[in-house]
Design a protein around this motif. Structure first.
Motif, PDB file in Angstrom:
ATOM      1  N   HIS A 270      47.638  41.918  63.913  1.00  0.00           N
ATOM      2  CA  HIS A 270      47.675  42.865  65.040  1.00  0.00           C
ATOM      3  C   HIS A 270      48.827  43.835  64.829  1.00  0.00           C
ATOM      4  O   HIS A 270      49.911  43.433  64.385  1.00  0.00           O
ATOM      5  N   PRO A 271      48.642  45.112  65.139  1.00  0.00           N
ATOM      6  CA  PRO A 271      49.745  46.078  64.987  1.00  0.00           C
ATOM      7  C   PRO A 271      50.881  45.764  65.963  1.00  0.00           C
ATOM      8  O   PRO A 271      50.698  45.004  66.922  1.00  0.00           O
ATOM      9  N   PRO A 272      52.058  46.353  65.753  1.00  0.00           N
ATOM     10  CA  PRO A 272      53.217  46.095  66.638  1.00  0.00           C
ATOM     11  C   PRO A 272      52.882  46.374  68.097  1.00  0.00           C
ATOM     12  O   PRO A 272      52.379  47.445  68.436  1.00  0.00           O
ATOM     13  N   ILE A 273      53.155  45.382  68.976  1.00  0.00           N
ATOM     14  CA  ILE A 273      52.819  45.486  70.396  1.00  0.00           C
ATOM     15  C   ILE A 273      53.523  46.682  71.040  1.00  0.00           C
ATOM     16  O   ILE A 273      52.935  47.415  71.845  1.00  0.00           O
ATOM     17  N   TRP A 274      54.839  46.887  70.695  1.00  0.00           N
ATOM     18  CA  TRP A 274      55.606  47.959  71.346  1.00  0.00           C
ATOM     19  C   TRP A 274      55.023  49.326  71.034  1.00  0.00           C
ATOM     20  O   TRP A 274      55.035  50.235  71.868  1.00  0.00           O
ATOM     21  N   ALA A 275      54.452  49.475  69.791  1.00  0.00           N
ATOM     22  CA  ALA A 275      53.859  50.757  69.409  1.00  0.00           C
ATOM     23  C   ALA A 275      52.583  51.008  70.206  1.00  0.00           C
ATOM     24  O   ALA A 275      52.301  52.140  70.645  1.00  0.00           O
ATOM     25  N   VAL A 276      51.809  49.936  70.436  1.00  0.00           N
ATOM     26  CA  VAL A 276      50.584  50.056  71.223  1.00  0.00           C
ATOM     27  C   VAL A 276      50.922  50.437  72.665  1.00  0.00           C
ATOM     28  O   VAL A 276      50.287  51.321  73.276  1.00  0.00           O
ATOM     29  N   ARG A 277      51.928  49.771  73.233  1.00  0.00           N
ATOM     30  CA  ARG A 277      52.345  50.069  74.608  1.00  0.00           C
ATOM     31  C   ARG A 277      52.858  51.502  74.735  1.00  0.00           C
ATOM     32  O   ARG A 277      52.603  52.189  75.728  1.00  0.00           O
ATOM     33  N   PHE A 278      53.604  51.952  73.740  1.00  0.00           N
ATOM     34  CA  PHE A 278      54.122  53.329  73.762  1.00  0.00           C
ATOM     35  C   PHE A 278      52.959  54.320  73.740  1.00  0.00           C
ATOM     36  O   PHE A 278      52.952  55.316  74.493  1.00  0.00           O
ATOM     37  N   LEU A 279      51.952  54.070  72.913  1.00  0.00           N
ATOM     38  CA  LEU A 279      50.788  54.946  72.840  1.00  0.00           C
ATOM     39  C   LEU A 279      50.069  55.005  74.181  1.00  0.00           C
ATOM     40  O   LEU A 279      49.715  56.092  74.670  1.00  0.00           O
ATOM     41  N   ARG A 280      49.870  53.850  74.816  1.00  0.00           N
ATOM     42  CA  ARG A 280      49.168  53.812  76.097  1.00  0.00           C
ATOM     43  C   ARG A 280      49.993  54.440  77.217  1.00  0.00           C
ATOM     44  O   ARG A 280      49.455  54.893  78.217  1.00  0.00           O
ATOM     45  N   TRP A 281      51.362  54.462  77.038  1.00  0.00           N
ATOM     46  CA  TRP A 281      52.224  55.052  78.078  1.00  0.00           C
ATOM     47  C   TRP A 281      52.122  56.568  78.109  1.00  0.00           C
ATOM     48  O   TRP A 281      52.008  57.173  79.173  1.00  0.00           O
ATOM     49  N   PHE A 282      52.075  57.220  76.942  1.00  0.00           N
ATOM     50  CA  PHE A 282      52.125  58.686  76.956  1.00  0.00           C
ATOM     51  C   PHE A 282      50.753  59.331  76.813  1.00  0.00           C
ATOM     52  O   PHE A 282      50.551  60.482  77.217  1.00  0.00           O
ATOM     53  N   CYS A 283      49.740  58.621  76.246  1.00  0.00           N
ATOM     54  CA  CYS A 283      48.464  59.271  75.925  1.00  0.00           C
ATOM     55  C   CYS A 283      47.549  59.334  77.154  1.00  0.00           C
ATOM     56  O   CYS A 283      47.366  58.330  77.859  1.00  0.00           O
ATOM     57  N   ARG A 284      47.001  60.509  77.404  1.00  0.00           N
ATOM     58  CA  ARG A 284      46.115  60.660  78.564  1.00  0.00           C
ATOM     59  C   ARG A 284      44.824  59.868  78.330  1.00  0.00           C
ATOM     60  O   ARG A 284      44.361  59.709  77.197  1.00  0.00           O
ATOM     61  N   GLU A 285      44.234  59.385  79.453  1.00  0.00           N
ATOM     62  CA  GLU A 285      43.081  58.483  79.397  1.00  0.00           C
ATOM     63  C   GLU A 285      41.916  59.077  78.622  1.00  0.00           C
ATOM     64  O   GLU A 285      41.172  58.371  77.945  1.00  0.00           O
ATOM     65  N   THR A 286      41.729  60.389  78.682  1.00  0.00           N
ATOM     66  CA  THR A 286      40.578  61.049  78.050  1.00  0.00           C
ATOM     67  C   THR A 286      40.552  60.806  76.551  1.00  0.00           C
ATOM     68  O   THR A 286      39.496  60.643  75.938  1.00  0.00           O
ATOM     69  N   TYR A 287      41.761  60.806  75.936  1.00  0.00           N
ATOM     70  CA  TYR A 287      41.832  60.692  74.478  1.00  0.00           C
ATOM     71  C   TYR A 287      42.230  59.302  74.000  1.00  0.00           C
ATOM     72  O   TYR A 287      42.152  59.007  72.807  1.00  0.00           O
ATOM     73  N   LEU A 288      42.684  58.430  74.935  1.00  0.00           N
ATOM     74  CA  LEU A 288      43.294  57.175  74.518  1.00  0.00           C
ATOM     75  C   LEU A 288      42.342  56.286  73.730  1.00  0.00           C
ATOM     76  O   LEU A 288      42.693  55.781  72.670  1.00  0.00           O
ATOM     77  N   SER A 289      41.100  56.072  74.258  1.00  0.00           N
ATOM     78  CA  SER A 289      40.190  55.134  73.594  1.00  0.00           C
ATOM     79  C   SER A 289      39.827  55.602  72.189  1.00  0.00           C
ATOM     80  O   SER A 289      39.760  54.802  71.244  1.00  0.00           O
ATOM     81  N   GLU A 290      39.655  56.925  72.015  1.00  0.00           N
ATOM     82  CA  GLU A 290      39.285  57.459  70.704  1.00  0.00           C
ATOM     83  C   GLU A 290      40.443  57.316  69.712  1.00  0.00           C
ATOM     84  O   GLU A 290      40.257  56.840  68.587  1.00  0.00           O
ATOM     85  N   ILE A 291      41.631  57.712  70.132  1.00  0.00           N
ATOM     86  CA  ILE A 291      42.797  57.653  69.240  1.00  0.00           C
ATOM     87  C   ILE A 291      43.139  56.203  68.919  1.00  0.00           C
ATOM     88  O   ILE A 291      43.367  55.841  67.756  1.00  0.00           O
ATOM     89  N   GLU A 292      43.141  55.336  69.961  1.00  0.00           N
ATOM     90  CA  GLU A 292      43.485  53.940  69.742  1.00  0.00           C
ATOM     91  C   GLU A 292      42.473  53.266  68.834  1.00  0.00           C
ATOM     92  O   GLU A 292      42.834  52.480  67.946  1.00  0.00           O
ATOM     93  N   GLY A 293      41.182  53.568  69.030  1.00  0.00           N
ATOM     94  CA  GLY A 293      40.144  52.963  68.184  1.00  0.00           C
ATOM     95  C   GLY A 293      40.313  53.347  66.729  1.00  0.00           C
ATOM     96  O   GLY A 293      40.217  52.493  65.832  1.00  0.00           O
ATOM     97  N   ASP A 294      40.555  54.642  66.460  1.00  0.00           N
ATOM     98  CA  ASP A 294      40.745  55.096  65.077  1.00  0.00           C
ATOM     99  C   ASP A 294      41.962  54.438  64.431  1.00  0.00           C
ATOM    100  O   ASP A 294      41.900  54.015  63.264  1.00  0.00           O
ATOM    101  N   LEU A 295      43.074  54.339  65.210  1.00  0.00           N
ATOM    102  CA  LEU A 295      44.303  53.755  64.652  1.00  0.00           C
ATOM    103  C   LEU A 295      44.123  52.270  64.356  1.00  0.00           C
ATOM    104  O   LEU A 295      44.620  51.768  63.337  1.00  0.00           O
TER     105      LEU A 295
END
Length: 878
Positions: free
Chosen positions: A5-30
């Motif tokens: 699993h990727p670093p938890i803190w990096a995932v949390r940081f991504l979910r904190w700043f990324c708007r919901e519209t783009y989050l699932s697409e960006i997170e899925g690709d990463l």
């Protein structure tokens, strides 16, 4: 099954700043890329996942409600912050006044510390510039001095490969100077060779460094001196007449020498001494120009700092080459230019008058600055925290309307930042206007201009950030976490820990005040002790004349008789060196003829037959000088300490041998014992002293002491100058009051005392502002309680007593902590003095009583309005 699993803190940081519209697409690709890479290397997969999260941190991907892309919200926070400060004007003013004052003192001390720690750093080659120190041997052991042979610099330039350049410096004699029809007496000049500007970077306004000192009779003057003599005229090419040295042509103008320069001067003369040599003893030319003389200070510029050890190992061989193998060679070593300010204590000699630095005092100043800033912050935190509790409903409404915790946090931090920023601006203005007073207190010419501001900007920004965080942290991070429902339901919230925090902060502030005020009283008591302590001789109404001419010295008896004819002159005596803490006697070795191997190092002073009675030395045993030169020239007194080396009073009538630096000797009879007196400052213990007659083979007459009646002092001094002018036609009379000479031994302490007194008074004012603000808020917040108590029969004084008791508890706890701290600090400081006061418990009792009285007075003045108001008004409050 893949559990990577990727670093938890990096995932949390991504979910904190990324708007919901783009989050699932960006997170899925990463995540997809991560699992592909993790099959080869988990470490690389983690690295690239974090890197891609950081790359995704773009403006287009940020949430709309994020603080980071909402400049409008920041503007709104600033507006609300300004309105809040204006609305609560009374508390805002108290906060502003206390914080501004604290910051102003902090900045002023930072400027002073910067000045002390950056001595001579303006020279670009400072790390390669050294002063040559010569270590002489005397009866006390090693005696390091800055004085070296005038031939040394040339030999170093020619014979030592690691020396890029070297120059000899010596102070110019105080003399009359005439130029452009004006005549002044100048004291702060130096003489130097043309290599001066090869080594040092004193800034020339006019003239080229390599040209200004090429001519044999050139003078370079500072801008201040140029303005003094020539006004707005161009002085280049004009002549100045130096009475002791002749005529010199002005070839350059220097910017005024920085206050943090070890070498201080107003003008530089080239080392042409022909005129000077013609006016002094013929033997002085030989002394000045020979290898065996030591009239100059030598500075060297090395090719590399690492060459220092190589230089010190070779210089002895070089000196033997010029002095001869049979000559005893004194050890020479190098001391770096930036180290001279703090590390030249114990090294005799200075080019011009100069106060050396003290690391301990700098550390104490830093401590004072931090304490004062901390007190200002404590005030702010205390009052702000109390005020912010009233805004719990505002926090609840904001959160009910959708505000995030982070937004409420930023609101309080920005308000804190605004107050700190305004306070800093006011503090900078205060420093600018109060700096002349600060300079007067310290005796140091600090400049607060744009360059100085740029220098201390890092401290400014760091302090603004620190104070903002300290002062805004509690309300920002604690109040922002109130549950909105609880706040709106109860309309007020009891803030857990707030009472404890306030009590702790008030206690700490009381502790600071007790420590500073107790230390101030003890420091003042020590200085009063030094000023008033009997030195074993009188100092009042004594004028010391410094003898600069052989004619005065050779005609001393005639000069003395003319002085005694004046009705306002009570007495006259001569000394080889005046006894004071500022000037020391000649170092000699003494042995009793019966035991020649028992050598005792002593200090030697010579005086005439009127010295004992005029200065009121106490003669314990024996008799005074007879007044017959042939007898008195081989007679001496010992002080008690010296006499104890030879069995006390039994030494009277016996003979001793006195030797100065292995050269001249005096076989003398001890005719008396004088009660111990302070021939050095109170920092040092009383050492053994031998007092001979002023006509002796060791030391010649240097000072004449005149006792005035205390009436018509100015007219008497004018008469003394007129009599002196008949014997010395070349030089102006140099004189000084004895008590001023004694106090000069404590110049450094006086500067420290002045700063400490000023800082202590201002720190108490800051604490007083804090007490006013906190008491005012505390009483105001208890308005309804006070109204109910009054209805139930409570008196005016019982209500005030209630508030006083609470503050008295904090004071009691502070006292327990502060007394050991202040005792340790003052005890450590007093250890610098051989003669010192004791620390009395009454000092701490007086300080605590004073603070308690100030607390009662503040409570009375602040609380009388609320306590005296009708109960109905109090109950209707809010």
């Amino acid at each position: 099954m893949d559990h990577k699993h990727p670093p938890i803190w990096a995932v949390r940081f991504l979910r904190w700043f990324c708007r919901e519209t783009y989050l699932s697409e960006i997170e899925g690709d990463l995540f997809e890329l991560y699992h592909i890479r993790a099959k080869k290397s988990e470490r690389k997969a983690n690295f690239f996942f974090v890197w891609n999260v950081v790359r995704s941190f773009r403006l287009i991907n940020l949430k709309k409600n994020s603080m980071l892309n909402s400049t409008g919200m920041f503007r709104n926070y600033f507006k609300i912050g300004i309105r809040s400060l204006i609305k609560d004007r009374k508390f805002s003013f108290i906060n502003l006044a206390g914080l501004s004052l604290g910051l102003a003192i902090f900045l002023a001390i930072v400027l002073l510390v910067q000045h002390e720690l950056n001595f001579d750093t303006f020279h670009s080659k400072a790390d390669r510039i050294y002063q040559v120190i010569q270590v002489f041997q005397n009866s006390d052991g090693d005696d390091p001095e800055i004085w070296t042979s005038s031939k040394l610099s040339e030999a170093l330039r020619n014979d030592l490969s690691m020396v890029e350049s070297a120059v000899s410096l010596n102070g110019a004699a105080s003399t009359w100077v005439e130029a452009n029809g004006k005549r002044f007496f100048e004291e702060d000049g130096i003489m130097s060779g043309p290599q001066f500007f090869e080594i040092f970077d004193f800034e020339l306004v006019e003239g080229a460094p390599e040209e200004v000192m090429k001519n044999k009779r050139s003078v370079v003057i500072t801008e201040s001196l140029a303005k003094k003599y020539f006004g707005f005229e161009d002085p280049i090419g004009q002549e100045m007449e130096f009475r002791s040295y002749g005529r010199f042509t002005i070839t350059g103008i220097l910017k005024d020498i920085p206050a943090n320069s070890y070498i201080q001067f107003n003008y530089i003369l080239t080392q042409d001494l022909d005129v000077y040599f013609s006016q002094v003893s013929p033997g002085f030319r030989t002394f000045f120009l020979s290898w065996s003389g030591d009239p100059t200070a030598t500075y060297v510029l090395l090719d590399d700092p690492a060459s220092k050890e190589n230089f010190e190992s070779q210089i002895s061989s070089l000196l033997k080459t010029y002095l001869g193998e049979d000559k005893e060679i004194n050890r020479h070593y190098l001391l770096g230019l930036p180290d001279l300010h703090f590390n030249s204590h114990g090294i005799d000699g200075n080019i011009n008058r100069y106060i050396k630095g003290d690391y301990k005092k700098v550390q104490i100043l830093i401590g004072i600055a931090i304490i004062i800033l901390a007190m200002a912050c404590l005030n702010y935190i205390n009052i702000s925290t109390a005020r912010y509790i009233k805004r719990t409903r505002e926090v609840g409404v904001r959160k009910a309307m959708g505000a995030y915790n982070s937004q409420v946090t930023w609101q309080f931090l920005i308000e804190s930042f605004l107050m700190v920023l305004v306070s800093f601006s006011v503090g900078i203005v205060l420093v600018y206007f109060l700096l002349p007073l600060f300079n007067k207190l310290t005796g140091i010419h600090l400049i607060f201009d744009f360059n100085a501001l740029i220098t201390v900007l890092p401290y400014f920004f760091a302090t603004i950030l620190l104070v903002t965080i300290l002062a805004g942290f509690y309300p920002a991070f604690h109040l922002s976490r109130f549950p909105a429902v609880s706040v709106l339901k109860n309309l007020t919230v009891s803030v857990k820990g707030n009472g404890f925090l306030r009590r702790a902060l008030v206690t700490v502030q009381y502790m600071f005040v007790i420590t500073i005020l107790a230390s101030l009283i003890i420091v003042n008591q020590q200085y009063s002790f030094m000023s008033n302590k009997s030195l074993g001789f009188i100092t009042d109404e004594l004028v010391i004349l410094e003898i600069d001419d052989g004619n005065v010295r050779n005609n001393y008896e005639l000069f003395k008789s003319e002085l005694l004819k004046h009705p306002d002159i009570k007495g006259v005596t001569g000394f080889t060196r005046m006894i004071s803490g500022y000037r020391s006697g000649t170092s000699v070795s003494v042995n009793q003829l019966e035991t020649p191997d028992e050598i005792v190092p002593m200090r030697f002073y010579g005086m005439d037959e009127n010295g004992l009675s005029l200065l009121e030395f106490q003669l314990l045993y024996g008799q005074n000088f007879s007044g017959i030169h042939s007898l008195d020239s081989t007679s001496v007194f010992l002080n008690e300490t010296a006499a104890e080396k030879y069995g006390g009073e039994n030494i009277v009538g016996k003979f001793i041998e006195i030797e100065e630096l292995g050269d001249d000797k005096l076989r003398a009879k001890v005719i008396g014992i004088v009660k111990d007196f302070h021939h050095q400052s109170l920092h040092a213990e009383i050492g053994p002293v031998v007092i001979g007659y002023y006509l002796n083979p060791l030391v010649s007459l240097d000072d004449i002491v005149i006792q005035l009646s205390g009436f018509n002092t100015l007219q008497t001094l004018e008469a003394i100058e007129q009599i002196h002018a008949r014997y010395d036609t070349r030089e102006m009379l140099t004189w000084e009051f004895m008590d001023d000479m004694v106090q000069r031994a404590y110049e450094d302490e006086q500067v420290f005392r002045n700063i400490f007194v000023g800082a202590s008074i201002l720190s108490f004012c800051i604490a007083l502002l804090g007490m006013i603000g906190l008491t005012s808020y505390s009483i105001t917040s208890k308005t309804k309680e006070i109204g109910i108590r009054k209805i139930l029969g409570a008196s005016f004084y019982s209500i005030l007593n209630m508030e006083t008791k609470e503050l008295a508890k904090y004071l009691g706890v502070s006292t327990i902590i502060a007394i050991p701290i202040s005792w340790w600090f003052t005890y450590t400081w007093l250890m610098n003095f051989e003669f010192r006061i004791g620390i009395s418990p009454l000092t701490f009792i007086a300080v605590i009583a004073f603070i308690l009285l100030a607390t009662i007075l503040v409570v009375f003045l602040v609380g009388r309005k609320v306590a005296a108001s009708p109960p109905v008004e109090a109950i209707r409050y809010e």
